[in-house]
Write an enzyme that holds these catalytic residues in place. Structure first.
Site, mmCIF file in Angstrom:
data_model
loop_
_atom_site.group_PDB
_atom_site.id
_atom_site.type_symbol
_atom_site.label_atom_id
_atom_site.label_comp_id
_atom_site.label_asym_id
_atom_site.label_seq_id
_atom_site.Cartn_x
_atom_site.Cartn_y
_atom_site.Cartn_z
ATOM 1 N N ASN A 1 -9.923 -1.142 -2.498
ATOM 2 C CA ASN A 1 -8.513 -0.896 -2.181
ATOM 3 C C ASN A 1 -7.657 -1.453 -3.325
ATOM 4 O OD1 ASN A 1 -5.896 -1.033 -1.186
ATOM 5 N ND2 ASN A 1 -6.496 -1.808 0.831
ATOM 6 N N CYS B 1 0.823 -1.230 0.000
ATOM 7 C CA CYS B 1 0.000 0.000 0.000
ATOM 8 C C CYS B 1 0.845 1.263 0.000
ATOM 9 C CB CYS B 1 -0.929 0.007 1.214
ATOM 10 S SG CYS B 1 -1.899 -1.486 1.322
ATOM 11 N N HIS C 1 -4.061 6.769 1.286
ATOM 12 C CA HIS C 1 -4.229 5.469 0.631
ATOM 13 C C HIS C 1 -5.645 4.978 0.905
ATOM 14 C CE1 HIS C 1 -4.092 1.302 -0.260
ATOM 15 N NE2 HIS C 1 -4.085 0.933 1.002
HETATM 16 O O1 UT7 Z 1 -4.549 -1.592 2.546
HETATM 17 C C1 UT7 Z 1 -3.887 -2.284 3.532
HETATM 18 C C2 UT7 Z 1 -4.295 -1.843 4.863
HETATM 19 N N1 UT7 Z 1 -5.562 -2.424 5.210
HETATM 20 C C3 UT7 Z 1 -6.332 -1.827 6.086
HETATM 21 O O2 UT7 Z 1 -5.998 -0.745 6.542
HETATM 22 C C4 UT7 Z 1 -7.590 -2.533 6.526
HETATM 23 C C5 UT7 Z 1 -7.804 -2.333 7.993
HETATM 24 N N2 UT7 Z 1 -8.925 -3.102 8.542
HETATM 25 C C6 UT7 Z 1 -10.200 -2.912 8.165
HETATM 26 O O3 UT7 Z 1 -10.472 -2.094 7.289
HETATM 27 C C7 UT7 Z 1 -11.299 -3.683 8.877
HETATM 28 O O4 UT7 Z 1 -10.720 -4.374 9.959
HETATM 29 C C8 UT7 Z 1 -12.053 -4.699 7.956
HETATM 30 C C9 UT7 Z 1 -12.946 -3.928 7.011
HETATM 31 C C10 UT7 Z 1 -11.068 -5.538 7.197
HETATM 32 C C11 UT7 Z 1 -12.928 -5.620 8.797
HETATM 33 O O5 UT7 Z 1 -13.845 -4.862 9.577
HETATM 34 P P1 UT7 Z 1 -14.004 -5.159 11.141
HETATM 35 O O6 UT7 Z 1 -15.017 -4.221 11.625
HETATM 36 O O7 UT7 Z 1 -12.635 -5.076 11.759
HETATM 37 O O8 UT7 Z 1 -14.570 -6.623 11.145
HETATM 38 P P2 UT7 Z 1 -14.006 -7.960 11.819
HETATM 39 O O9 UT7 Z 1 -12.934 -8.546 10.976
HETATM 40 O O10 UT7 Z 1 -13.682 -7.715 13.259
HETATM 41 O O11 UT7 Z 1 -15.262 -8.892 11.761
HETATM 42 C C12 UT7 Z 1 -16.496 -8.546 12.421
HETATM 43 C C13 UT7 Z 1 -17.564 -9.558 12.061
HETATM 44 C C14 UT7 Z 1 -17.102 -10.998 12.260
HETATM 45 O O12 UT7 Z 1 -18.241 -11.736 12.691
HETATM 46 P P3 UT7 Z 1 -18.477 -12.071 14.234
HETATM 47 O O13 UT7 Z 1 -17.267 -12.836 14.669
HETATM 48 O O14 UT7 Z 1 -18.577 -10.743 14.917
HETATM 49 O O15 UT7 Z 1 -19.741 -12.851 14.225
HETATM 50 C C15 UT7 Z 1 -16.729 -11.458 10.879
HETATM 51 O O16 UT7 Z 1 -16.861 -12.851 10.697
HETATM 52 O O17 UT7 Z 1 -17.875 -9.442 10.667
HETATM 53 C C16 UT7 Z 1 -17.734 -10.721 10.025
HETATM 54 N N3 UT7 Z 1 -17.255 -10.483 8.672
HETATM 55 C C17 UT7 Z 1 -18.092 -10.320 7.629
HETATM 56 N N4 UT7 Z 1 -19.428 -10.358 7.542
HETATM 57 C C18 UT7 Z 1 -19.965 -10.126 6.322
HETATM 58 C C19 UT7 Z 1 -15.970 -10.344 8.245
HETATM 59 N N5 UT7 Z 1 -15.976 -10.094 6.925
HETATM 60 C C20 UT7 Z 1 -17.264 -10.066 6.516
HETATM 61 C C21 UT7 Z 1 -17.897 -9.845 5.288
HETATM 62 N N6 UT7 Z 1 -19.237 -9.887 5.242
HETATM 63 N N7 UT7 Z 1 -17.191 -9.569 4.179
#
Ligand code: UT7
Length: 332
Positions: free
Chosen positions: A287, A114, A257
């Site tokens: 992204n 990135c 980014h």
């Molecule tokens: O470019 C490189 C740098 N990257 C970044 O800066 C990305 C940084 N991180 C993020 O943007 C966020 O952490 C994400 C968008 C990747 C994820 O969002 P989050 O709010 O941190 O979600 P999470 O991974 O903690 O997951 C929350 C819930 C989980 O379910 P439970 O355990 O709470 O029941 C996941 O299983 O959301 C679920 N989940 C989804 N549900 C529907 C994870 N991905 C998905 C999905 N659709 N695509």
């Protein structure tokens, strides 16, 4: 010593639009989840056998060269940032050189994910400053879509990424004429495994590859990356301001980014910047890693959101971890 300035810019995205609704069945996700957590509405995915990283980079480069009022033969070096080259090796720079019909100029591949575009810009800036090259193509280009786990197992990562390319022509100018004011590069390899794809590499068993082996798909500890990102973005933007004796109020446009709209909004609030001074297009493209900053720059210039004389700040954080920033006095 010379300075460097951006004199032309262009971008290229594949025509294939993939909306969140298209991912719902594939990955057991929902439009609502994706928009709420990331701000993304759609992304572009390249069609296998049609677009390549090289072909998109060449298209973007031709537009940047035309925008600069130059010809291909005026370019004397290529620096290209990508984490998704068309071949395992060699890097994609050589194919860009060949497809542009660009003499035998040198081509350098940068692998800083990135932060790749800012690392590439910084590298090109040093070559220009020393007088070694005059007109360098600096490119960010990615095709992520062929390497994503498009099953529910991969949904947390795969809904985020898109494909695209963008390029700038970086040219020599006299010292004091401004352009690229400074670049700031950082890394912390302690967090390598928080955002990475292990394979193909030397820490996965040798071939044959097991089909659908998760080691060959990107893995991300999203929450950890998010937490580090919001800290590092603010730090590295402040570092650039301090290095140039500027204040946050002096920034005319911040291009972060495009990792997650929520991260961009967090930085905007943390830095107390008005909404109109931060440019985001992640809603349309997801992204695109090394392509995201030049793609956003290119659209911001096209839409008249960046004008001659503006102080532009670009900043990135991502896999490595790596993070970087640059302040640019825009000159066209
Ligand atoms: O470019 C490189 C740098 N990257 C970044 O800066 C990305 C940084 N991180 C993020 O943007 C966020 O952490 C994400 C968008 C990747 C994820 O969002 P989050 O709010 O941190 O979600 P999470 O991974 O903690 O997951 C929350 C819930 C989980 O379910 P439970 O355990 O709470 O029941 C996941 O299983 O959301 C679920 N989940 C989804 N549900 C529907 C994870 N991905 C998905 C999905 N659709 N695509």
């Amino acid at each position: 010593m010379k300075n460097s300035k951006i004199v032309g810019i262009g971008h290229c995205v594949p025509p294939g639009i993939v909306k969140n609704a298209d991912l719902e069945e594939m990955m057991n996700t929902s439009d609502a989840w994706i928009q709420e957590r990331t701000g993304i509405k759609e992304r572009r995915w390249a069609k296998f056998g049609e677009e390549t990283v090289a072909s998109m980079a060449v298209d973007a480069s031709k537009k940047a060269i035309a925008n600069a009022g130059m010809e291909v033969k005026d370019i004397d070096f290529i620096v290209v940032a990508t984490m998704s080259p068309d071949y395992q090796f060699p890097g994609v720079g050589t194919q860009i050189q060949d497809q542009l019909g660009l003499g035998y100029v040198g081509a350098l591949d940068i692998r800083n994910q990135c932060s790749g575009f800012i690392y590439a810009l910084s590298t090109a800036d040093q070559f220009v400053k020393t007088g070694m090259y005059k007109n360098i193509l600096v490119i960010g280009a990615e095709i992520h879509s062929h390497r994503l786990d498009k099953t529910p197992r991969g949904r947390a990562v795969s809904v985020i990424f898109g494909d695209g390319a963008a390029a700038v022509v970086l040219s020599a100018c006299d010292e004091g004429e401004e352009g690229v004011l400074s670049t700031h590069l950082h890394s912390d390899g302690a967090y390598t495994e928080e955002l990475m794809a292990k394979g193909p590499g030397n820490l996965v068993p040798p071939l044959p590859v097991i089909p659908n082996d998760p080691d060959f798909f990107p893995h991300m500890n999203g929450r950890a990356v998010f937490k580090h990102a919001v800290i590092r973005f603010s730090e590295v933007i402040n570092e650039a301001l301090k290095a140039n004796g500027k204040q946050v109020e002096d920034i005319d446009m911040l291009i972060p980014h495009q990792a997650n709209l929520r991260i961009s909004q967090f930085i905007q609030r943390a830095m107390d910047l008005p909404e109109e001074k931060v440019f985001n297009n992640i809603m349309k493209y997801g992204n695109t890693t090394a392509a995201s900053i030049p793609l956003a720059l290119s659209e911001a210039v096209e839409e008249g959101r960046i004008k001659k004389g503006d102080l532009v700040c670009i900043a990135a954080f991502g896999s490595g971890f790596t993070w970087a920033s640059s302040l640019i006095r825009w000159n066209f």
